[in-house]
Design an enzyme around this catalytic site. Sequence first.
Site, mmCIF file in Angstrom:
data_model
loop_
_atom_site.group_PDB
_atom_site.id
_atom_site.type_symbol
_atom_site.label_atom_id
_atom_site.label_comp_id
_atom_site.label_asym_id
_atom_site.label_seq_id
_atom_site.Cartn_x
_atom_site.Cartn_y
_atom_site.Cartn_z
ATOM 1 N N ARG A 59 -20.231 11.201 80.344
ATOM 2 C CA ARG A 59 -19.735 9.817 80.285
ATOM 3 C C ARG A 59 -19.354 9.437 78.858
ATOM 4 O O ARG A 59 -18.346 8.787 78.619
ATOM 5 C CB ARG A 59 -20.800 8.858 80.812
ATOM 6 C CG ARG A 59 -20.760 8.777 82.330
ATOM 7 C CD ARG A 59 -21.765 7.803 82.853
ATOM 8 N NE ARG A 59 -21.527 6.425 82.435
ATOM 9 C CZ ARG A 59 -22.430 5.457 82.547
ATOM 10 N NH1 ARG A 59 -23.608 5.705 83.064
ATOM 11 N NH2 ARG A 59 -22.160 4.235 82.152
ATOM 12 N N ASN A 119 -22.695 -4.137 79.995
ATOM 13 C CA ASN A 119 -22.017 -2.876 79.695
ATOM 14 C C ASN A 119 -22.692 -2.155 78.534
ATOM 15 O O ASN A 119 -23.178 -2.789 77.601
ATOM 16 C CB ASN A 119 -20.539 -3.128 79.374
ATOM 17 C CG ASN A 119 -19.823 -3.759 80.550
ATOM 18 O OD1 ASN A 119 -20.331 -3.728 81.658
ATOM 19 N ND2 ASN A 119 -18.658 -4.332 80.311
ATOM 20 N N ASP A 161 -20.950 0.284 76.907
ATOM 21 C CA ASP A 161 -19.843 1.031 76.299
ATOM 22 C C ASP A 161 -19.518 0.635 74.862
ATOM 23 O O ASP A 161 -18.721 1.320 74.201
ATOM 24 C CB ASP A 161 -18.584 0.925 77.180
ATOM 25 C CG ASP A 161 -18.165 -0.523 77.465
ATOM 26 O OD1 ASP A 161 -18.319 -1.386 76.574
ATOM 27 O OD2 ASP A 161 -17.676 -0.783 78.577
ATOM 28 N N HIS A 206 -28.314 -4.135 78.986
ATOM 29 C CA HIS A 206 -28.670 -2.815 79.525
ATOM 30 C C HIS A 206 -28.623 -1.718 78.463
ATOM 31 O O HIS A 206 -28.505 -0.542 78.794
ATOM 32 C CB HIS A 206 -27.748 -2.474 80.713
ATOM 33 C CG HIS A 206 -27.967 -3.379 81.895
ATOM 34 N ND1 HIS A 206 -27.075 -3.479 82.937
ATOM 35 C CD2 HIS A 206 -28.989 -4.220 82.182
ATOM 36 C CE1 HIS A 206 -27.545 -4.365 83.826
ATOM 37 N NE2 HIS A 206 -28.691 -4.820 83.390
ATOM 38 N N CYS A 259 -41.450 14.191 67.427
ATOM 39 C CA CYS A 259 -42.774 14.190 68.074
ATOM 40 C C CYS A 259 -42.823 15.161 69.246
ATOM 41 O O CYS A 259 -43.866 15.318 69.882
ATOM 42 C CB CYS A 259 -43.126 12.773 68.549
ATOM 43 S SG CYS A 259 -42.346 12.292 70.106
ATOM 44 N N GLY A 276 -16.053 -10.083 85.589
ATOM 45 C CA GLY A 276 -16.005 -8.664 85.947
ATOM 46 C C GLY A 276 -17.350 -8.066 86.294
ATOM 47 O O GLY A 276 -17.611 -6.906 85.978
HETATM 48 P P1 OAD Z 1 -20.005 -3.337 89.338
HETATM 49 O O1 OAD Z 1 -19.309 -2.037 89.452
HETATM 50 O O2 OAD Z 1 -21.129 -3.602 90.261
HETATM 51 O O3 OAD Z 1 -18.968 -4.524 89.519
HETATM 52 C C1 OAD Z 1 -17.756 -4.561 88.821
HETATM 53 C C2 OAD Z 1 -17.054 -5.853 89.194
HETATM 54 O O4 OAD Z 1 -15.866 -5.956 88.430
HETATM 55 C C3 OAD Z 1 -16.648 -5.972 90.662
HETATM 56 O O5 OAD Z 1 -17.065 -7.220 91.177
HETATM 57 C C4 OAD Z 1 -15.110 -5.855 90.633
HETATM 58 O O6 OAD Z 1 -14.499 -6.628 91.637
HETATM 59 C C5 OAD Z 1 -14.820 -6.425 89.258
HETATM 60 N N1 OAD Z 1 -13.568 -5.968 88.613
HETATM 61 C C6 OAD Z 1 -13.003 -4.737 88.638
HETATM 62 N N2 OAD Z 1 -11.895 -4.680 87.873
HETATM 63 C C7 OAD Z 1 -11.752 -5.924 87.340
HETATM 64 C C8 OAD Z 1 -10.818 -6.499 86.443
HETATM 65 N N3 OAD Z 1 -9.788 -5.808 85.937
HETATM 66 N N4 OAD Z 1 -10.980 -7.799 86.105
HETATM 67 C C9 OAD Z 1 -12.019 -8.532 86.623
HETATM 68 N N5 OAD Z 1 -12.931 -8.029 87.461
HETATM 69 C C10 OAD Z 1 -12.816 -6.747 87.815
HETATM 70 O O7 OAD Z 1 -20.450 -3.473 87.804
HETATM 71 P P2 OAD Z 1 -21.540 -4.453 87.166
HETATM 72 O O8 OAD Z 1 -21.566 -5.758 87.864
HETATM 73 O O9 OAD Z 1 -21.302 -4.444 85.702
HETATM 74 O O10 OAD Z 1 -26.566 -1.080 85.375
HETATM 75 O O11 OAD Z 1 -22.867 -3.660 87.485
HETATM 76 C C11 OAD Z 1 -24.071 -4.150 86.990
HETATM 77 C C12 OAD Z 1 -24.976 -3.012 86.601
HETATM 78 O O12 OAD Z 1 -25.099 -2.094 87.703
HETATM 79 C C13 OAD Z 1 -24.446 -2.141 85.478
HETATM 80 O O13 OAD Z 1 -24.730 -2.669 84.215
HETATM 81 C C14 OAD Z 1 -25.181 -0.861 85.708
HETATM 82 C C15 OAD Z 1 -25.012 -0.744 87.192
HETATM 83 O O14 OAD Z 1 -25.923 0.048 87.829
HETATM 84 C C16 OAD Z 1 -27.227 -0.189 84.659
HETATM 85 O O15 OAD Z 1 -26.713 0.831 84.260
HETATM 86 C C17 OAD Z 1 -28.649 -0.566 84.423
#
Ligand code: OAD
Length: 247
Positions: free
Chosen positions: A74, A106, A108, A123, A154, A191
């Site tokens: 990644r 995020n 990243d 996170h 360690c 997002g």
């Molecule tokens: P998700 O993959 O669950 O959701 C991404 C969201 O972004 C979705 O609701 C899409 O509809 C939306 N989306 C996609 N492209 C877009 C764009 N160009 N503009 C606006 N919206 C867009 O990702 P997260 O909600 O970030 O946790 O997920 C939350 C956590 O779950 C992450 O931080 C990660 C994951 O497991 C850990 O790693 C602990």
Amino acid sequence: METLKKSLPDKLVGCLQCAQRVVVLTGAGISAESGLPTFRGDGGLWKKYKADDLASLDGFLQKPDVVWEWYEYRRSIYAHARPNPGHLALAEMGKFYADFTLITQNTDGLHLAAGSENILELHGSLHRNRCHLCGKLYPEQVVSNGQVPPRCGCGGMLRPDVVWFGEPLSPSILDGALRAASEAQVFFSVGTSALVQPAASLPLAAKKRRAVLVEINIEPTPLSPAADFFLEGKASEWLTLIKEVLQ
Ligand code: OAD
């Protein structure tokens, strides 16, 4: 809930121009336009890979080499990603408001690369490692001496400094996020699928304290019914529009 297609309503523009305390929560969707996969949508990481195997302490302890290699893979993709206009617009918005907090799920580092300040990385960050045993922090690039994963002084195994399923968030970062949410006058959820706790509770905490809740997403989420404004579409497009009305 008001669903908007092309332009910002005057009511929202008025709120944005008068507000002093603004908070933005971002998720993987904002980085989708930088070419990074989301987690749950089409092509999402958790459609292809099992989160339990790759994003949990149990998974790491069972197959540390596989988990380490997956994060290295990644990282190799993230290394080429650049902030997109959505990240850049948020960095500009941060300059407009005296009190602006950017909370991100995020890992990243693209908000930092875009020049945003006052970022709370809920996170963690893929750009750091830490020792699984003693917690010592290491940069992203570490000398492996042929060991996978590389080892700490360690003897403990190194892992990415990210929060895995079942692990607690940093208390100070979570406290900061909860405080910012409770004091926000306008709270943006951008997002994110709004499914993962405790991040998903932040917009609701803000709303409870009377913040105007704005959601930006290409599709509705469980949060959408609570949003005062649902801006349907790409984060980069809406955020650029918002940045422009503030300038
Ligand atoms: P998700 O993959 O669950 O959701 C991404 C969201 O972004 C979705 O609701 C899409 O509809 C939306 N989306 C996609 N492209 C877009 C764009 N160009 N503009 C606006 N919206 C867009 O990702 P997260 O909600 O970030 O946790 O997920 C939350 C956590 O779950 C992450 O931080 C990660 C994951 O497991 C850990 O790693 C602990």
